[in-house]
Design an enzyme around this catalytic site. Structure first.
Site, PDB file in Angstrom:
ATOM      1  N   THR A 126       5.916   8.447   2.588  1.00 54.25           N
ATOM      2  CA  THR A 126       5.311   7.317   3.283  1.00 54.25           C
ATOM      3  C   THR A 126       6.362   6.384   3.885  1.00 54.25           C
ATOM      4  O   THR A 126       7.485   6.301   3.368  1.00 54.25           O
ATOM      5  CB  THR A 126       4.439   6.506   2.290  1.00 54.25           C
ATOM      6  OG1 THR A 126       4.120   5.249   2.839  1.00 54.25           O
ATOM      7  CG2 THR A 126       5.179   6.256   0.974  1.00 54.25           C
ATOM      8  N   ASP A 127       5.974   5.671   4.930  1.00 59.09           N
ATOM      9  CA  ASP A 127       6.896   4.692   5.530  1.00 59.09           C
ATOM     10  C   ASP A 127       7.180   3.528   4.589  1.00 59.09           C
ATOM     11  O   ASP A 127       8.135   2.777   4.788  1.00 59.09           O
ATOM     12  CB  ASP A 127       6.349   4.173   6.872  1.00 59.09           C
ATOM     13  CG  ASP A 127       4.992   3.486   6.777  1.00 59.09           C
ATOM     14  OD1 ASP A 127       4.414   3.407   5.676  1.00 59.09           O
ATOM     15  OD2 ASP A 127       4.500   3.027   7.827  1.00 59.09           O
ATOM     16  N   GLU A 128       6.344   3.391   3.542  1.00 59.87           N
ATOM     17  CA  GLU A 128       6.507   2.235   2.646  1.00 59.87           C
ATOM     18  C   GLU A 128       7.824   2.273   1.880  1.00 59.87           C
ATOM     19  O   GLU A 128       8.266   1.249   1.354  1.00 59.87           O
ATOM     20  CB  GLU A 128       5.320   2.129   1.680  1.00 59.87           C
ATOM     21  CG  GLU A 128       4.017   2.039   2.446  1.00 59.87           C
ATOM     22  CD  GLU A 128       2.826   1.578   1.635  1.00 59.87           C
ATOM     23  OE1 GLU A 128       3.002   0.882   0.634  1.00 59.87           O
ATOM     24  OE2 GLU A 128       1.702   1.910   2.050  1.00 59.87           O
ATOM     25  N   TYR A 151       4.382   1.341  -6.229  1.00 62.58           N
ATOM     26  CA  TYR A 151       4.003   2.580  -5.528  1.00 62.58           C
ATOM     27  C   TYR A 151       5.141   3.063  -4.640  1.00 62.58           C
ATOM     28  O   TYR A 151       5.573   4.218  -4.724  1.00 62.58           O
ATOM     29  CB  TYR A 151       2.739   2.339  -4.693  1.00 62.58           C
ATOM     30  CG  TYR A 151       2.502   3.379  -3.611  1.00 62.58           C
ATOM     31  CD1 TYR A 151       2.245   4.708  -3.937  1.00 62.58           C
ATOM     32  CD2 TYR A 151       2.561   3.039  -2.251  1.00 62.58           C
ATOM     33  CE1 TYR A 151       2.044   5.667  -2.949  1.00 62.58           C
ATOM     34  CE2 TYR A 151       2.358   3.990  -1.257  1.00 62.58           C
ATOM     35  CZ  TYR A 151       2.109   5.308  -1.615  1.00 62.58           C
ATOM     36  OH  TYR A 151       1.921   6.252  -0.632  1.00 62.58           O
ATOM     37  N   LYS A 155       7.523   6.483  -4.840  1.00 60.38           N
ATOM     38  CA  LYS A 155       7.618   7.466  -3.746  1.00 60.38           C
ATOM     39  C   LYS A 155       9.079   7.638  -3.322  1.00 60.38           C
ATOM     40  O   LYS A 155       9.530   8.744  -3.036  1.00 60.38           O
ATOM     41  CB  LYS A 155       6.761   7.046  -2.546  1.00 60.38           C
ATOM     42  CG  LYS A 155       5.264   7.089  -2.766  1.00 60.38           C
ATOM     43  CD  LYS A 155       4.715   8.493  -3.035  1.00 60.38           C
ATOM     44  CE  LYS A 155       4.741   9.396  -1.806  1.00 60.38           C
ATOM     45  NZ  LYS A 155       4.057  10.692  -2.089  1.00 60.38           N
TER      46      LYS A 155
HETATM   47  P1  NAD Z   1      -5.356  10.049  -2.441  1.00 60.65           P
HETATM   48  O1  NAD Z   1      -5.154   8.993  -3.495  1.00 60.65           O
HETATM   49  O2  NAD Z   1      -6.585  10.000  -1.596  1.00 60.65           O
HETATM   50  O3  NAD Z   1      -5.324  11.490  -3.124  1.00 60.65           O
HETATM   51  C1  NAD Z   1      -4.400  11.844  -4.101  1.00 60.65           C
HETATM   52  C2  NAD Z   1      -4.831  13.193  -4.690  1.00 60.65           C
HETATM   53  O4  NAD Z   1      -3.828  13.594  -5.648  1.00 60.65           O
HETATM   54  C3  NAD Z   1      -6.164  13.153  -5.422  1.00 60.65           C
HETATM   55  O5  NAD Z   1      -6.942  14.270  -5.073  1.00 60.65           O
HETATM   56  C4  NAD Z   1      -5.768  13.201  -6.889  1.00 60.65           C
HETATM   57  O6  NAD Z   1      -6.753  13.817  -7.711  1.00 60.65           O
HETATM   58  C5  NAD Z   1      -4.498  14.035  -6.825  1.00 60.65           C
HETATM   59  N1  NAD Z   1      -3.620  13.792  -7.972  1.00 60.65           N
HETATM   60  C6  NAD Z   1      -3.228  12.593  -8.474  1.00 60.65           C
HETATM   61  N2  NAD Z   1      -2.461  12.769  -9.564  1.00 60.65           N
HETATM   62  C7  NAD Z   1      -2.337  14.111  -9.743  1.00 60.65           C
HETATM   63  C8  NAD Z   1      -1.648  14.916 -10.671  1.00 60.65           C
HETATM   64  N3  NAD Z   1      -0.928  14.378 -11.667  1.00 60.65           N
HETATM   65  N4  NAD Z   1      -1.712  16.266 -10.552  1.00 60.65           N
HETATM   66  C9  NAD Z   1      -2.443  16.826  -9.543  1.00 60.65           C
HETATM   67  N5  NAD Z   1      -3.135  16.106  -8.638  1.00 60.65           N
HETATM   68  C10 NAD Z   1      -3.080  14.766  -8.731  1.00 60.65           C
HETATM   69  O7  NAD Z   1      -4.039   9.994  -1.567  1.00 60.65           O
HETATM   70  P2  NAD Z   1      -3.850  10.148   0.018  1.00 60.65           P
HETATM   71  O8  NAD Z   1      -4.095   8.838   0.658  1.00 60.65           O
HETATM   72  O9  NAD Z   1      -4.581  11.346   0.486  1.00 60.65           O
HETATM   73  O10 NAD Z   1      -2.270  10.416   0.083  1.00 60.65           O
HETATM   74  C11 NAD Z   1      -1.771  11.738  -0.091  1.00 60.65           C
HETATM   75  C12 NAD Z   1      -0.245  11.701  -0.001  1.00 60.65           C
HETATM   76  O11 NAD Z   1       0.153  11.169   1.255  1.00 60.65           O
HETATM   77  C13 NAD Z   1       0.418  10.826  -1.064  1.00 60.65           C
HETATM   78  O12 NAD Z   1       1.589  11.476  -1.493  1.00 60.65           O
HETATM   79  C14 NAD Z   1       0.739   9.546  -0.323  1.00 60.65           C
HETATM   80  O13 NAD Z   1       1.869   8.905  -0.889  1.00 60.65           O
HETATM   81  C15 NAD Z   1       1.031  10.068   1.068  1.00 60.65           C
HETATM   82  N6  NAD Z   1       0.777   9.132   2.186  1.00 60.65           N
HETATM   83  C16 NAD Z   1      -0.429   8.491   2.274  1.00 60.65           C
HETATM   84  C17 NAD Z   1      -0.676   7.647   3.362  1.00 60.65           C
HETATM   85  C18 NAD Z   1      -2.001   6.955   3.531  1.00 60.65           C
HETATM   86  O14 NAD Z   1      -2.146   6.148   4.457  1.00 60.65           O
HETATM   87  N7  NAD Z   1      -3.018   7.232   2.719  1.00 60.65           N
HETATM   88  C19 NAD Z   1       0.327   7.458   4.336  1.00 60.65           C
HETATM   89  C20 NAD Z   1       1.547   8.134   4.187  1.00 60.65           C
HETATM   90  C21 NAD Z   1       1.748   8.983   3.119  1.00 60.65           C
HETATM   91  P1  TYD Z   2      -3.950  -0.543   2.263  1.00 58.09           P
HETATM   92  O1  TYD Z   2      -5.048   0.186   2.953  1.00 58.09           O
HETATM   93  O2  TYD Z   2      -4.057  -0.790   0.796  1.00 58.09           O
HETATM   94  O3  TYD Z   2      -2.601   0.211   2.640  1.00 58.09           O
HETATM   95  P2  TYD Z   2      -1.050  -0.223   2.370  1.00 58.09           P
HETATM   96  O4  TYD Z   2      -1.013  -1.404   1.482  1.00 58.09           O
HETATM   97  O5  TYD Z   2      -0.527   0.995   1.693  1.00 58.09           O
HETATM   98  O6  TYD Z   2      -0.472  -0.467   3.723  1.00 58.09           O
HETATM   99  O7  TYD Z   2      -3.786  -1.959   2.961  1.00 58.09           O
HETATM  100  C1  TYD Z   2      -3.518  -2.052   4.356  1.00 58.09           C
HETATM  101  C2  TYD Z   2      -3.312  -3.518   4.678  1.00 58.09           C
HETATM  102  O8  TYD Z   2      -4.544  -4.219   4.472  1.00 58.09           O
HETATM  103  C3  TYD Z   2      -2.299  -4.206   3.785  1.00 58.09           C
HETATM  104  O9  TYD Z   2      -1.573  -5.165   4.553  1.00 58.09           O
HETATM  105  C4  TYD Z   2      -3.143  -4.925   2.741  1.00 58.09           C
HETATM  106  C5  TYD Z   2      -4.395  -5.262   3.515  1.00 58.09           C
HETATM  107  N1  TYD Z   2      -5.650  -5.293   2.719  1.00 58.09           N
HETATM  108  C6  TYD Z   2      -6.491  -6.423   2.780  1.00 58.09           C
HETATM  109  O10 TYD Z   2      -6.194  -7.414   3.480  1.00 58.09           O
HETATM  110  N2  TYD Z   2      -7.639  -6.415   2.037  1.00 58.09           N
HETATM  111  C7  TYD Z   2      -7.981  -5.352   1.245  1.00 58.09           C
HETATM  112  O11 TYD Z   2      -9.040  -5.408   0.561  1.00 58.09           O
HETATM  113  C8  TYD Z   2      -7.119  -4.202   1.205  1.00 58.09           C
HETATM  114  C9  TYD Z   2      -7.464  -3.012   0.337  1.00 58.09           C
HETATM  115  C10 TYD Z   2      -5.972  -4.218   1.960  1.00 58.09           C
END
Ligand code: NAD
Ligand code: TYD
Length: 337
Positions: A126-128, A151, A155
């Site tokens: 992630t970019d975070e 988090y 990562k």
């Molecule tokens: P999510 O929370 O929706 O899904 C995570 C999945 O991982 C779930 O199905 C969960 O059951 C599984 N999981 C958790 N712990 C586990 C374990 N110990 N063993 C096996 N499976 C396990 O997450 P997401 O939003 O789909 O993100 C997926 C990946 O992409 C993550 O690595 C996250 O850091 C990365 N990512 C997410 C975003 C975003 O905007 N959501 C952006 C950039 C990168």
């Molecule tokens: P989020 O979807 O949790 O992603 P991330 O924190 O990983 O970027 O949040 C996106 C942005 O929205 C972040 O600046 C926090 C804000 N946010 C709110 O203002 N209210 C909310 O209820 C949530 C979940 C996030």
């Protein structure tokens, strides 16, 4: 690349990727290895359960024996690693499970991949990990890591381990770092689905702080296409940033969603800010665009509109998530490893 193990394939991005990969690679076999935590929902992939190229294994990436068994049984040559704890607010409430899954689980997978001579290991990040930007500039692959939330720190640790396994053991690791995703099947704890679901339920929309934090949004299908490209053609040991050059202030997204849903702005509630809240994220996707020719296919306008339409059409899906009923699918259908 024929036998692919996807970790975390029952989550938001993982389930979109599993569907995308089966649609675009006719000759593959895909194992979805997922522990089914609160974020894993087998209903995300109920439409492909009958596909003979697909198998679901309920397993924890921290369990070395379970991981090895799956790698061996399905002759895995490729791993795409999504499994993680992924929500910043939860990591602020309790960091331990983030370290266990994101750091230790990744290390277990890397060791197992070495042991089984896996040919490709794509680590999804992630970019975070880069921290927070001021008003100017973007994250490149050379930006120093400066994670601010538990988090992001977990990562970043996993990223460094993955790269260390390339440098030390020659494990063919490629790494992607993407900006915020949105789209179908996103768990309604993240900004966009939470705001949609609350608005549809006539509940307040909680905006943290002044609502002026900026995120760079990408449609989940575009993230999947980028991961697929890096999987096919990325250079081992390299990092690829993925983003859509699409920066939005939180409050503007919330207002846009209310307009799309035809709901009043009076639902907006400014609430206490998230501790350590990163101000701005923005990805420079120049490297993946130049090296691999990737660019996003979906504009924010059409992606957000189709996402809102999806949540309207799949009301049952998110109602079952909100009520906890989706959890019943768990034990009934799958044995844990
Ligand atoms: P999510 O929370 O929706 O899904 C995570 C999945 O991982 C779930 O199905 C969960 O059951 C599984 N999981 C958790 N712990 C586990 C374990 N110990 N063993 C096996 N499976 C396990 O997450 P997401 O939003 O789909 O993100 C997926 C990946 O992409 C993550 O690595 C996250 O850091 C990365 N990512 C997410 C975003 C975003 O905007 N959501 C952006 C950039 C990168
Ligand atoms: P989020 O979807 O949790 O992603 P991330 O924190 O990983 O970027 O949040 C996106 C942005 O929205 C972040 O600046 C926090 C804000 N946010 C709110 O203002 N209210 C909310 O209820 C949530 C979940 C996030």
């Amino acid at each position: 690349m024929h036998n692919v193990l996807v970790t975390g394939g029952a989550g938001f991005i993982g389930s979109n990727f599993v569907r995308y990969f089966l649609e675009t690679h006719a000759d593959c076999h895909l194992v979805n290895f997922d522990a089914l935590t609160y974020a894993g929902n087998p209903e995300n992939l109920s439409d492909i359960e009958g596909d003979p190229r697909y198998v679901f294994v309920r397993g924890d990436i921290c369990n070395r024996a379970a991981v090895e068994e799956a790698l061996k049984e399905y002759k895995i040559d490729t791993i795409v690693h999504f499994a993680a704890e992924s929500h910043v607010d939860r990591s602020i409430l309790g960091a331990a499970v983030f370290v266990t899954t994101n750091v230790m689980g990744t290390q277990v997978l890397l060791d197992a991949a070495r042991e089984h001579a896996v040919e490709r290991f794509l680590h999804v990040s992630t970019d975070e990990v880069y921290g927070s930007l001021g008003p100017q500039g973007k994250f490149t692959e050379e930006t120093p890591l400066h994670p601010n939330s538990p988090y992001a720190a977990s990562k970043a640790a996993a990223d460094l381990l993955a790269l260390a396994y390339f440098h030390t053991y020659g494990l063919p690791v490629v790494l992607t770092r993407c900006s915020n995703n949105y789209g179908p099947y996103q768990f309604p704890e993240k900004l966009i689905p939470l705001m949609i679901v609350n608005a549809l339920n006539g509940k307040d929309l909680p905006v943290y702080g002044d609502g002026l934090n900026v995120r760079d949004w990408l449609f989940v299908g575009d993230h999947c296409s980028a991961i697929d490209l890096v999987l096919q053609r990325g250079a081992p040991g390299e990092v690829y940033n993925i983003g859509g050059n699409n920066e939005w202030k939180n409050i503007d997204i919330v207002r846009l969603l209310l307009r799309l849903l035809n709901k009043p702005e009076s639902l907006i509630r400014f609430v206490k800010d998230r501790p350590g809240h990163d101000r701005r994220y923005a990805i420079d996707p120049g490297k993946i665009s130049r090296a691999l020719g990737w660019s996003p296919a979906v504009t924010f306008e059409s992606g957000l509109k189709s996402t809102v339409e999806w949540y309207l059409a799949y009301r049952k899906w998110w109602e079952r998530v909100m009520s906890g009923e989706y959890m019943e699918y768990y034990g009934k259908n799958y044995e844990a490893r």
